[in-house]
Design an enzyme around this catalytic site. Sequence first.
Site, PDB file in Angstrom:
ATOM      1  N   LYS A 279     -15.366  -4.895 -21.583  1.00  0.00           N
ATOM      2  CA  LYS A 279     -15.847  -5.939 -20.683  1.00  0.00           C
ATOM      3  C   LYS A 279     -14.718  -6.956 -20.500  1.00  0.00           C
ATOM      4  O   LYS A 279     -13.987  -7.256 -21.452  1.00  0.00           O
ATOM      5  CB  LYS A 279     -17.085  -6.608 -21.306  1.00  0.00           C
ATOM      6  CG  LYS A 279     -17.764  -7.641 -20.400  1.00  0.00           C
ATOM      7  CD  LYS A 279     -19.025  -8.190 -21.083  1.00  0.00           C
ATOM      8  CE  LYS A 279     -19.754  -9.215 -20.218  1.00  0.00           C
ATOM      9  NZ  LYS A 279     -20.977  -9.704 -20.868  1.00  0.00           N
TER      10      LYS A 279
ATOM     11  N   SER B  92     -25.046  -9.452 -18.009  1.00  0.00           N
ATOM     12  CA  SER B  92     -23.761  -9.596 -17.374  1.00  0.00           C
ATOM     13  C   SER B  92     -22.805  -8.428 -17.604  1.00  0.00           C
ATOM     14  O   SER B  92     -21.842  -8.276 -16.861  1.00  0.00           O
ATOM     15  CB  SER B  92     -23.092 -10.884 -17.864  1.00  0.00           C
ATOM     16  OG  SER B  92     -22.809 -10.785 -19.245  1.00  0.00           O
TER      17      SER B  92
ATOM     18  N   SER C 260     -27.323  -9.713 -22.189  1.00  0.00           N
ATOM     19  CA  SER C 260     -26.260  -9.165 -21.341  1.00  0.00           C
ATOM     20  C   SER C 260     -25.773  -7.767 -21.697  1.00  0.00           C
ATOM     21  O   SER C 260     -25.023  -7.167 -20.938  1.00  0.00           O
ATOM     22  CB  SER C 260     -25.066 -10.119 -21.318  1.00  0.00           C
ATOM     23  OG  SER C 260     -25.315 -11.185 -20.423  1.00  0.00           O
TER      24      SER C 260
END
Lengths: 477, 495
Positions: free
Chosen positions: A77, A152, A176
């Site tokens: 990420k 996210s 997330s």
Amino acid sequence: MLYQSFDQIKSDLTASKISVEKLVNHYLSQIELKNSELNAFLEVYADEAKQQAKAIDHKIQNGEPTGSLAGLVIGLKDNLCYQGHHVSASSKILEGFESQFTATAVQRLLNEDAIVIGRLNCDEFAMGASNENSAYGNVKNAANIQYVPGGSSGGSAVAVQSDMCFAALGSDTGGSIRQPAAFCGQVGAKPTYGKISRWGLLSYASSFDQIGAITHTVTDNAMLTELMAGYDENDATSSQQEVSPYLPLQNMDRKLKIAYIGDCLNHEGMDAEIKEKTLELISDLKTKGHTLTEIDFPYLDQMVPCYYVLTTAEASSNLARYSGLTFGYRSSNSTDLESTFTLSRTEGFGPEVKRRIMLGTFVLSSNHYDAYYTKAQKVRQIIKQKTDDILKEFDFILLPTTSTPAFKIGEKSANPIAMYLADLFTVQAPLAGNPAISIPLSTHSIDNMPFGIQLIAARHDEKGMFEMAKYLEDIIQ
Amino acid sequence: MRISIGYIVNLRTLKMPVEDYQAVIGLEIHAQLQTKSKAFCPDATEYGMMPNTQVSPISLGHPGTLPKHNKSAVEYAVMMGLALDCDIREHNQYARKNYFYADLPKGYQITQDKTPICTNGAVDIITDGVKKRISLTRIHMEEDSGKSMHDQDIYDTLVDYNRAGTPLIEIVTEPEIRSGDEAYQFITEVRKLVRYLGICDGNMEEGSLRCDANISIMKKGTEVFGTKVEVKNMNSMSNVKRAIQFEIKRQADLLDQGETFISETRGFNPLDGSTFSMRAKEMANDYRYFPEPDLPPLIISDDWKNEIQSKMPMLPKAVSKKLREEMKLPEYDVEVISEDKQIAEYFLRIAEHTNNYKAAANWVMGSIKSYLNENAIPIERFEISPKAIAELILLIDDGKLSNSSAAQNVFPALAKNPNKDVLSLAQELNVIQTSDTDFIGGLIEAAFNKFPDKVEAYKNGKTNLLGLFVGEVMRGSQGKADPKVVNEEIRKRLD
């Protein structure tokens, strides 16, 4: 899908049915094929990955020892630091910024010969539930590109979902990891707060943030979590508790006491099909002799507001360092110190980040501090206490990961409150600091969108959580 | 107040003198702790290095970095608290103070808000012979900012982040200080203490000790507090005194003229001793303090506290007490010697080798201090050993050396050859006195023979002629005769 489990990869490597280089090339070709549409990868480290693959293959051929993750290709990420590589939290404000060090969690995987193939799109500074808040465009759900992947860590979930890498790291502040994993039909786990060092994770809300993995299977998730877990002197909040091995996951041969929250299943926003599938699983477990008890947890309506007050408060301070001064984006229109701050931040941050900075600044301001921040701290304490009380009596808490399956791109972006409610079932674990995992439960009759089931375990009981998740995974399949 | 009736009222005579007001002053003193590394990261903290060379991703606030506790900084803060009789907090939580400035890389300062490490405690000061106890509100730990330099470039302000993250303690007093002199004494005591503890070099010019003063005045006899003004940037103790004196006068003058003034932050101009407005307090930042989530609470157990206590050096109070009560030194000597830790240590090391403490004190305050001043060196670089000074004292006490030859001949020679044996050096210089009565007797006889009329006069009662004979004998001995013995021998013969 080339490989579903790391065991298969390992045995094929051992049997020389495949090489690490071929694996890397496979994922690179998938990226080539799919990424322009899905937009999961922001940057691909093709040459580097190939070189590392060759080096590992070389070791295998020469019979030299390799790390336990030789053959594992991961994506990061874009809020995890990797020395010498860009990291931007999908924000314009970190345009061109290169990290000078590697996150502890990433380093521990690299030490075991994992290969990082690229960095993955996410909501800007991990703020969002749909991956529509990225400065580099939204990510699309590979199950149906009209749908959001969740957020996210949307890029992480989609990259694994679409076989562009074998596993991915994400971060979970209010859901997330688990929410996009559920929306994309993958396994996503958030460990106990402090289990995995946050050193090298770009902070959103320091007292909530945790790194975790998104994988196809529970076993592989347990494997990665175990390797990343454990005390790190660079993170004062990391737990000193020793990490006992999670693998091999033991069979759940004892009779369990599981709580499920009636307030969740009966919530007005609860999707009927998800509720039905969840109840089916519950009765299935009952018939297998486990005790499933519906409990009250009348704090649902307080949790999301409490979560947003505290996380935005911390975020407003954590994001103050992005000022255009010593690193990252600086507005070319700035003429003095004040305009450097205001213009760089105005131009560098996206609307959702600005909204949360404003909100956090508001709740910490002296006139409102007690009404919001202090109160929310008290609510958090109550939620933690109540969660502890439940987990003293029960082995696990079982609840849907989300109240709805993935929604369509653009569907909620005009309504922040509706978007915030996407976190309804996932904020309890980070508010209380407990570990939680989402595994695929089923797909929805509308467009076959996946959804998940979530387990919350006692703090530091990752081993139990993964074993139970594996048990559920087997039942569901 | 005198009002002249029948004349044009003179405003000057209406003016109330400063003495009619009571000044109410509170100080905030920042002391940079001399730890090897910064407060929350391993960067070095040395002063005077090239700008931006003692920085790292952590002190520059790079994304993904986190702070960690510095044990030494905490121990130093505890030491200061223990030295000032403070209560030491067991459960410490750091806080963030949020504001934007160029020299604050993270956009917040890690400090302590609601749980300062030390509370209460006091500093005893003596001003013009009057003892007074100044209470402390708190001492808390925090990190320093970088340094904005406005005078290095014509167009731009340059920022040096070497200082960013250096550990500080902030000492906050109750508003119990009443004058610039008291403030001066307070800082003197604090500086003495941090130097004794070895936790801060106390250098105000280099900014390792900094002082802000909150000053207001009120009419004597009333209980209504005046408007508070904060004065910053006074980089010496005398400037603190000057700034306070200026500010009291300025506020008194304004009040006398019937004017009001605002609560504000003022700077100090060392060139003319004036203060000037920097910013109004109404504009003050809302710092949005909240608990630092990146650092878990810091627990100071009783065991740890005791361990720190056991590592503490002797403090000025204890040194003074020892000098005054055990060594019976006069108050002046006690003050001069205990003023500086290194001087006091040197003195105490002389005292390990001699019981003539007064002589040791005289040496330290006299020849040694003059030598240090003339050569502009600190006592740490003074090469004559305390033991050698004790030997000098012993030679004098034994009558083998006169005070004057010790100070004028042996001491300078010893300074050049600090490793030389004291006695042999004195012998080389031919200044060892003799108490050999045969030798002295011969010289006395010679003197008597030279002045037979004076011997007669002495015997007839002119006893003040004794000095003449002593001088003659001493001359004859080329200064090597012990004057005490000479005195005795002459008397023996004449009385």
